[in-house]
Design an enzyme around this catalytic site. Structure first.
Site, PDB file in Angstrom:
ATOM      1  N   CYS A 160       0.833  -1.206   0.000  1.00  0.00           N
ATOM      2  CA  CYS A 160       0.000   0.000   0.000  1.00  0.00           C
ATOM      3  C   CYS A 160       0.865   1.254   0.000  1.00  0.00           C
ATOM      4  O   CYS A 160       0.468   2.293  -0.542  1.00  0.00           O
ATOM      5  CB  CYS A 160      -0.955  -0.005   1.190  1.00  0.00           C
ATOM      6  SG  CYS A 160      -0.156  -0.089   2.809  1.00  0.00           S
ATOM      7  N   HIS A 167      -1.502   1.914   7.458  1.00  0.00           N
ATOM      8  CA  HIS A 167      -1.965   1.694   6.084  1.00  0.00           C
ATOM      9  C   HIS A 167      -1.836   3.002   5.310  1.00  0.00           C
ATOM     10  O   HIS A 167      -2.119   4.086   5.836  1.00  0.00           O
ATOM     11  CB  HIS A 167      -3.414   1.219   6.095  1.00  0.00           C
ATOM     12  CG  HIS A 167      -3.964   0.947   4.733  1.00  0.00           C
ATOM     13  ND1 HIS A 167      -3.403   0.019   3.872  1.00  0.00           N
ATOM     14  CD2 HIS A 167      -5.018   1.481   4.062  1.00  0.00           C
ATOM     15  CE1 HIS A 167      -4.095  -0.014   2.753  1.00  0.00           C
ATOM     16  NE2 HIS A 167      -5.084   0.868   2.838  1.00  0.00           N
TER      17      HIS A 167
END
Length: 907
Positions: free
Chosen positions: A299, A824
């Site tokens: 990510c 994230h």
């Protein structure tokens, strides 16, 4: 627990000697340790000089690696070296294991990665999902086995291991892999990395039919539907993955993993319908509104790529294929043009308008070849990736094929515009590319010797500004306080203490705001439902990391001879394979004080006081209670069983057996048998399969004290305050001392940055992550930044930028949410075609509101300068002293330009 026959100082010296004399060697085995256990052991043996002041540090207990794993073999995602785990060579592991016991062992090999054959510990193995094909048969999507294997292993090694597992002859088998959406026959001599297999890749083991001398022509084909005409949809857990890299700790299964290919369209003949980039854009999204598949902790890469993809001038350059005419394949500082080529291919897919998401597999593979630090599947930093990628693209596209030697001239009191232009020209003599044209600005750096007053001025190029966040001298530590005397609902506080404070000072501060007595509060570190460690008053507050759960227990006064009892909650779970009952830890552990001469039933009553608020009425009826001692109400039958445990909660505290769930403590009047560790489990009874006696939601509820209701948006931080801190004069530390050419010694000089010339695209990196010798931290404070009209005219110094004020508008943000260990990355960006904002979360891309642009997660900001097109920069004439300050054309960033300006309307 095995008694430790070795003195701490001997342990310290032994392990230190091993670590200091062991370097990485290919194929050597290293082992993972839980980082918290490692720190606790270092404190116990006074490993570092700074720890010698700690009084009576706690024994670390057995090694417990279970918390690092999902299932039996697979590491949890997003684990960070030096934060979640620590790696030691085999000799150190064996030494520690012999003295402390525990496990399970998690071993990893040293491998060579990248073109430079750099040595690296391969922490995360490849997980491959293997399908079997025999002869003419089509491949079933539901018949799959998952394996873990090193990316350094060869295709032949994998084929042999798989053949052995499936009882096939290796010479009758061959392997196919899904690469960029197509089934490709794998070359046996290649490593899995060179074969471009990535994490969660699917491969097909094809075997010849009996008595056949050849394989079936063509790649494997998948059966599109199951017998019911419904697409297969299967799932598996981490426990279903078998480890091929070393000793087998787990097992394989024939139930599939979460198979993305199972949902592909009927009639698809290969596995590429999902990850090839062929996720068709049927939603009418604009070009460029395209997600990027997560290849396994990628990510960070996807976030950076989406921001660059929405950098209009750069994307137009690649879509026009201008990069193909400027590839510099001979630059020793570049990557043979490969990074630029594959980045360009990816941009073409993203902006084709054909797909809702594509897989950056090919780009990721090339990236890992030239930058081994990005070759695995560990989480990295989006800004680090961005910095590497911009530099790599520049060198791959550098128009200067033969770099001349350039000698920098001294300041010698000359005017700034002359020195700046001279420095800029020197830079352009060696560096000319679309990256320089788009992202490059210039900083003025001034150093002043505190002794002789010598002034050194340099003008240096920059591609991004890394801005520090103003740091408060205090830290707000979140603490959950449980009163185990009254059993009231836990209260969450935020205790403000100096960053240099000790745990004892924090405990006193908690007592003040809670109204409890400091001497009755015990502070602990809770992890995975267990008391991981007790916080000592002499420890620094910095030992508490951002993601740690700090819990205080008010246990009341403790008389001489009383027992501090550690209680861990567990619930029964039926093992579907062995049909036996296992106990899993959950919820909040707690501490209670048992008075001198306490009995077994006293233990039950102390525990009941804490947990009675959690108990659910059975079948709508309240539990029958009788009056107990001291006016308390206790049930006739307690809804739990108490068992002896050791402090680590992994074996019985009475018989010391790992297989024993804990010898039971019956609620009778017998004196409580104080085991060595004074720890017990609270094992809740099950009413019926799937039902609980306790309320699951109440286990999680706390009362939030006003001190813990801080508002991130009220931090008062802004991009301007961060920039002003960056531009503030500072004194260099002894470690960064400057060599004064006049004094001929290193001096702690003063240093100041100034913005001289600004680029067409300004990238601002907010330095949220702080690292030092003692701690790792992330600053989660909200930093305000303008979406439009970021005016930097008051900060710039070049005549050209003063004449044409640099005003910027935001077009992209790389976001990071979460802490150091499990964060994230996402992105938001403004599409250059429809001027709308979109959110990018791996393979998802969707329109978003203006309110989603600003958040406390903002990490890297991308701004475009108003009214300035991107043009090719080449060296220009140096201004004379008489004209240096009189004309905007004298600016260092004023260069002769070619006719290859970038249109702003093409993308």
């Amino acid at each position: 627990m095995v008694d430790d026959p070795t003195a701490p100082e001997v342990q310290r010296q032994k392990v230190k000697t091993i670590l200091e004399n062991t370097s990485l060697k290919e194929d050597d085995t290293w082992y993972l340790l839980p980082y918290k256990w490692w720190i606790q052991w270092k404190n116990y043996v006074h490993y570092d000089d700074d720890d010698t002041n700690m009084q009576n540090p706690a024994h670390p207990g057995p090694i417990n690696n279970a918390d690092l794993l999902e299932g039996e073999t697979r590491l949890k995602n997003d684990l960070i070296d030096g934060s979640d785990y620590y790696m030691v060579p085999a000799s150190a592991w064996n030494f520690l294991l012999n003295r402390y016991s525990g496990g399970p062992e998690i071993q990893r090999k040293v491998i060579k990665v990248g073109n430079g054959n750099q040595l690296q510990l391969e922490v995360y193995l490849l997980t491959l999902h293997v399908y079997k094909k025999t002869g003419q048969s089509m491949v079933s999507r539901t018949d799959v086995i998952s394996f873990m294997v090193s990316k350094a292993a060869t295709v032949k090694y994998l084929k042999n291991k798989l053949s052995q597992h499936l009882s096939l002859a290796p010479h009758n088998c061959r392997l196919w892999g899904e690469i960029d959406g197509q089934m490709r026959l794998l070359t046996e001599t290649e490593s899995l990395e060179d074969a471009r297999l990535v994490d969660e890749n699917a491969v097909v083991l094809e075997s010849r039919q009996a008595n056949s001398v050849s394989f079936v022509d063509g790649p494997p084909q998948f059966r599109p539907e199951n017998d019911n005409g419904i697409h297969a949809s299967t799932s598996t857990t981490a426990a279903d993955v078998r480890d091929l890299s070393g000793p087998v700790h787990g097992y394989a299964t024939r139930s599939s993993y979460n198979n993305p290919y199972a949902a592909s369209a009927a009639g698809s003949s290969t596995m590429g319908s999902y990850s090839s980039g062929a996720s068709s854009n049927t939603g009418g999204l604009e070009k460029g509104v395209c997600g990027l598949s997560n290849l396994g902790n990628t990510c960070f890469m996807n976030s950076a790529l989406q921001c660059l993809s929405n950098t209009q001038a750069l994307t137009q350059y690649f879509l026009a294929d201008r990069h193909r005419g400027e590839l510099n394949t001979t630059n020793p500082l570049g990557m043979q043009g490969k990074i630029a080529e594959h980045y360009g291919d990816l941009i073409h897919k993203v902006w084709s308008g054909k797909f809702s998401s594509v897989s950056p597999t090919d780009f990721k593979w090339q990236l890992g070849k030239f930058a081994p630090q990005f070759s695995g599947y560990r989480q990295h930093d989006s800004q680090e990736l961005l910095a590497f990628l911009l530099d790599g693209l520049h060198e791959d596209l550098n128009r200067v094929t033969l770099k001349p030697f350039v000698e920098a001239k001294d300041y010698d009191g000359r005017e700034d515009p002359i020195i700046a232009a001279e420095s800029w020209n020197n830079h352009l003599l060696r560096n000319q590319s679309i990256i320089v044209d788009t992202f490059m600005g210039q900083l003025k750096s001034t150093l002043v010797c505190p002794d002789c007053g010598k002034v050194s001025i340099t003008f240096d190029p920059f591609m991004y500004l890394s801005l520090p966040l103003p740091m408060a001298q205090e830290r707000a530590v979140p603490i959950i306080l449980c009163n185990t005397v009254t059993g009231e609902m836990p209260v969450k506080y935020a205790v403000n203490v100096s960053k240099r404070a000790k745990i004892g000072e924090m405990r006193q501060a908690l007592a003040v705001i809670s109204g409890m007595k400091a001497e009755e509060i015990i502070l602990t570190d809770v992890c995975f439902g267990k008391v991981y460690s007790f916080l000592d008053d002499t420890q620094a507050v910095s030992v508490i990391r951002p993601n740690d759960i700090t819990v205080g227990f008010c246990v009341g006064p403790r008389a001489e001879g009383s027992t501090l009892l550690q209680v861990t909650q567990r619930r029964p779970e039926r093992n579907s394979y062995s049909k036996s009952t296992n106990y899993s830890t959950f919820g909040m552990p707690f501490l209670v004080t048992l008075p001198p001469g306490g009995t077994n039933v006293d233990v039950y009553r102390k525990i009941w006081t804490v947990v009675k608020r959690l108990v659910s009425p059975q079948n709508g009826q309240s539990m029958d209670v009788d009056a107990g001692e001291a006016g308390d109400n206790y049930p006739d039958t307690f809804p739990f069983q108490v068992r002896h445990l050791d402090r680590s909660s992994i074996r019985c505290g009475k018989c010391n057996s790992y297989s024993c769930p804990g010898c039971p403590v019956d609620p009778d009047d017998a004196l409580f048998n104080k085991m060595r560790d004074s720890a017990v489990s609270l094992d809740w009874h099950a009413i019926a399969p799937g039902e609980r006696v306790f309320d699951e939601q109440l286990q999680k509820e706390t009362i939030t004290h006003p001190s813990a209701k801080g508002d991130d948006s009220s931090s008062g931080l802004s991009v301007r305050s961060c920039l002003e801190l960056f531009l503030t004069k500072e004194k260099l530390s002894p470690d960064d001392a400057w060599y004064c050419p006049q004094c001929k010694v290193f001096r702690e000089a003063t240093k100041k940055f100034d913005l001289w010339a600004m680029p067409p695209v300004l990238v601002i990196h907010l330095k949220r992550f702080q690292y030092n010798r003692w701690s790792r931290d992330k600053i989660d404070a909200f930093v305000d930044f303008p979406v439009t009209s970021l005016d930097l005219s008051e900060y710039v110094m070049s005549p050209e930028d003063k004449a044409n004020p640099p005003i910027y508008d935001l077009f992209a943000v790389s976001n990071h949410s979460g802490g150091l260990g499990g964060g994230h990355y996402t992105a938001v960006a403004k599409n250059s075609i429809d001027s709308e904002w979109y959110s990018f979360n791996d393979s998802s891309a969707y329109g978003t509101s203006d309110t989603a642009i600003k958040s406390a997660s903002a990490y890297v900001l991308f701004y475009k300068k108003r009214g300035q097109e991107v043009v090719s920069r080449v060296p220009s004439a140096i201004p004379t002293a008489s004209s240096a300050g009189s004309s905007s054309s004298s600016s260092s960033s004023s260069s002769s330009t070619s006719s290859t300006s970038t249109s702003s309307s093409d993308v």
